[in-house]
Enzyme design. Structure first.
Site, mmCIF file in Angstrom:
data_model
loop_
_atom_site.group_PDB
_atom_site.id
_atom_site.type_symbol
_atom_site.label_atom_id
_atom_site.label_comp_id
_atom_site.label_asym_id
_atom_site.label_seq_id
_atom_site.Cartn_x
_atom_site.Cartn_y
_atom_site.Cartn_z
ATOM 1 N N HIS A 1 0.839 -1.206 0.000
ATOM 2 C CA HIS A 1 0.000 0.000 0.000
ATOM 3 C C HIS A 1 0.874 1.256 0.000
ATOM 4 C CE1 HIS A 1 -3.092 -2.643 2.294
ATOM 5 N NE2 HIS A 1 -3.579 -2.449 1.079
ATOM 6 N N LYS B 1 -18.180 -5.752 7.830
ATOM 7 C CA LYS B 1 -16.963 -6.546 8.021
ATOM 8 C C LYS B 1 -16.523 -6.408 9.472
ATOM 9 C CE LYS B 1 -14.676 -6.385 3.500
ATOM 10 N NZ LYS B 1 -13.466 -5.913 2.819
ATOM 11 N N ARG C 1 -1.871 -6.052 -8.320
ATOM 12 C CA ARG C 1 -0.719 -6.894 -8.009
ATOM 13 C C ARG C 1 -0.502 -7.973 -9.056
ATOM 14 N NH1 ARG C 1 -3.088 -8.158 -2.249
ATOM 15 N NH2 ARG C 1 -4.812 -8.305 -3.713
ATOM 16 N N SER D 1 -3.069 -7.633 3.022
ATOM 17 C CA SER D 1 -3.319 -7.490 4.466
ATOM 18 C C SER D 1 -3.696 -8.847 5.063
ATOM 19 C CB SER D 1 -4.451 -6.494 4.710
ATOM 20 O OG SER D 1 -4.100 -5.238 4.221
HETATM 21 O O1 PNS Z 1 -8.924 -2.780 0.246
HETATM 22 P P1 PNS Z 1 -10.226 -3.280 -0.290
HETATM 23 O O2 PNS Z 1 -11.027 -3.926 0.821
HETATM 24 O O3 PNS Z 1 -10.055 -4.175 -1.489
HETATM 25 O O4 PNS Z 1 -11.043 -1.975 -0.766
HETATM 26 C C1 PNS Z 1 -12.352 -2.105 -1.292
HETATM 27 C C2 PNS Z 1 -13.021 -0.726 -1.434
HETATM 28 C C3 PNS Z 1 -12.910 0.058 -0.150
HETATM 29 C C4 PNS Z 1 -12.328 0.048 -2.538
HETATM 30 C C5 PNS Z 1 -14.508 -0.964 -1.852
HETATM 31 O O5 PNS Z 1 -15.041 -1.940 -1.033
HETATM 32 C C6 PNS Z 1 -15.355 0.288 -1.718
HETATM 33 O O6 PNS Z 1 -15.132 1.261 -2.398
HETATM 34 N N1 PNS Z 1 -16.357 0.250 -0.810
HETATM 35 C C7 PNS Z 1 -17.240 1.370 -0.557
HETATM 36 C C8 PNS Z 1 -18.668 1.026 -0.999
HETATM 37 C C9 PNS Z 1 -18.858 1.270 -2.479
HETATM 38 O O7 PNS Z 1 -18.705 2.376 -2.956
HETATM 39 N N2 PNS Z 1 -19.166 0.209 -3.245
HETATM 40 C C10 PNS Z 1 -19.376 0.329 -4.674
HETATM 41 C C11 PNS Z 1 -18.135 0.008 -5.461
HETATM 42 S S1 PNS Z 1 -17.780 -1.704 -5.310
#
Ligand code: PNS
Length: 197
Positions: free
Chosen positions: A49, A73, A122, A160
Site C-alpha cells: 500500500h 466486516k 498486483r 493485508s
Molecule cells: O482494500 P479493499 O477492501 O479491497 O477496498 C475495497 C473498497 C474500499 C475500494 C470498496 O469496497 C469500496 O469502495 N467500498 C465502498 C462502498 C462502495 O462504494 N461500493 C461500490 C463500489 S464496489
C-alpha cells in the site's frame, strides 16, 4: 472575493497554496488542483500500500487515503486504529491526507471534490475484481476515472490478509509491513491470546 487557501497537513509545497473558486481550486501556478482518492480497508496497511501511496502522491496535488469504515466486516483494527496507523506511516509523505469514509466511494469523492480513484494491481487475479469496482463506480458517476498502478514486483504477493495470517501464528512480518505496524500486530495478537486465557 475568493478566499486564498493554504492547505498542507504535512509539509508545505507551493502547489498547496492557491485560490478557492468554490468547486475548483487553482494552485499558485494557476493550474486546477488535482485531488485523487486511494480507497481501501488497510487492515493493516502493508508495504505494498505504501508503495502505491508514495508513487501516486507524486502524480497529484493532493492524495486522500480513504479508509473504509464498513460495519458489515469485522476488521482486526478499528477504523480509528487504521486511520492513526496510516497517519503515522505516511507522516513524511507530503500532500497525503488520511480520512475514514463510509457508504459509497463515489459520494466520498464528491465530498472531496475529486474524480480520480487510485487502485493498485498486483497480479492478473486482481483484475476481475478491480474491473468490477471501477466499472460500478463509473456507472454511478461517469465523471470518475480509476487509475491502476502496478504494484512493484517485490510486493506482488502481499496482502493485508497474508500479513494477518502470518502474524497471528507469531511469524515475522517485518518484511511485509512497517516496523510500527508489526509492533501493533504483536500487541493485538498477544492481547487476544491473553483475553482467551
Ligand atoms: O482494500 P479493499 O477492501 O479491497 O477496498 C475495497 C473498497 C474500499 C475500494 C470498496 O469496497 C469500496 O469502495 N467500498 C465502498 C462502498 C462502495 O462504494 N461500493 C461500490 C463500489 S464496489
Amino acid at each position: 472575493m475568493n478566499p486564498v487557501f493554504l492547505e498542507s497537513t504535512i509539509g508545505t509545497s507551493y502547489d498547496s497554496i492557491g485560490i478557492d473558486l468554490g468547486k475548483d481550486k487553482i494552485n499558485i501556478r494557476g493550474v486546477k488542483m488535482r485531488t485523487a482518492v486511494y480507497p481501501g480497508s488497510f487492515d493493516p496497511v502493508t508495504l505494498g500500500h505504501i508503495n502505491i501511496i508514495k508513487r501516486s502522491s507524486k502524480m497529484v496535488d493532493k492524495l486522500i487515503v480513504g479508509v473504509l469504515n464498513n460495519s458489515n466486516k469485522s476488521p482486526l483494527f478499528s477504523v480509528e486504529e487504521r486511520v492513526n496507523m496510516l497517519k503515522e506511516v505516511c507522516k513524511d509523505i507530503e500532500n497525503v491526507e488520511i480520512e475514514a469514509f463510509e457508504g459509497l466511494l463515489v459520494e466520498f469523492l464528491k465530498e472531496k471534490n475529486s474524480n480520480i480513484i487510485i487502485r493498485g494491481l498486483r497480479a492478473i487475479s486482481d483484475f476481475e475484481y478491480e474491473l468490477q469496482i471501477a466499472q460500478t463506480n463509473s456507472s454511478l458517476d461517469p465523471t470518475i476515472d480509476t487509475i491502476f498502478l502496478v504494484t512493484d514486483v517485490e510486493y506482488s504477493y502481499l496482502s493485508s490478509s497474508i500479513v494477518k495470517e502470518v502474524a497471528q501464528y507469531g511469524g515475522n512480518v517485518d518484511q511485509l509491513v512497517p516496523r510500527y505496524i508489526s509492533g501493533l500486530l504483536k500487541e493485538k495478537y498477544n492481547y487476544k491470546e491473553d483475553k482467551n486465557e
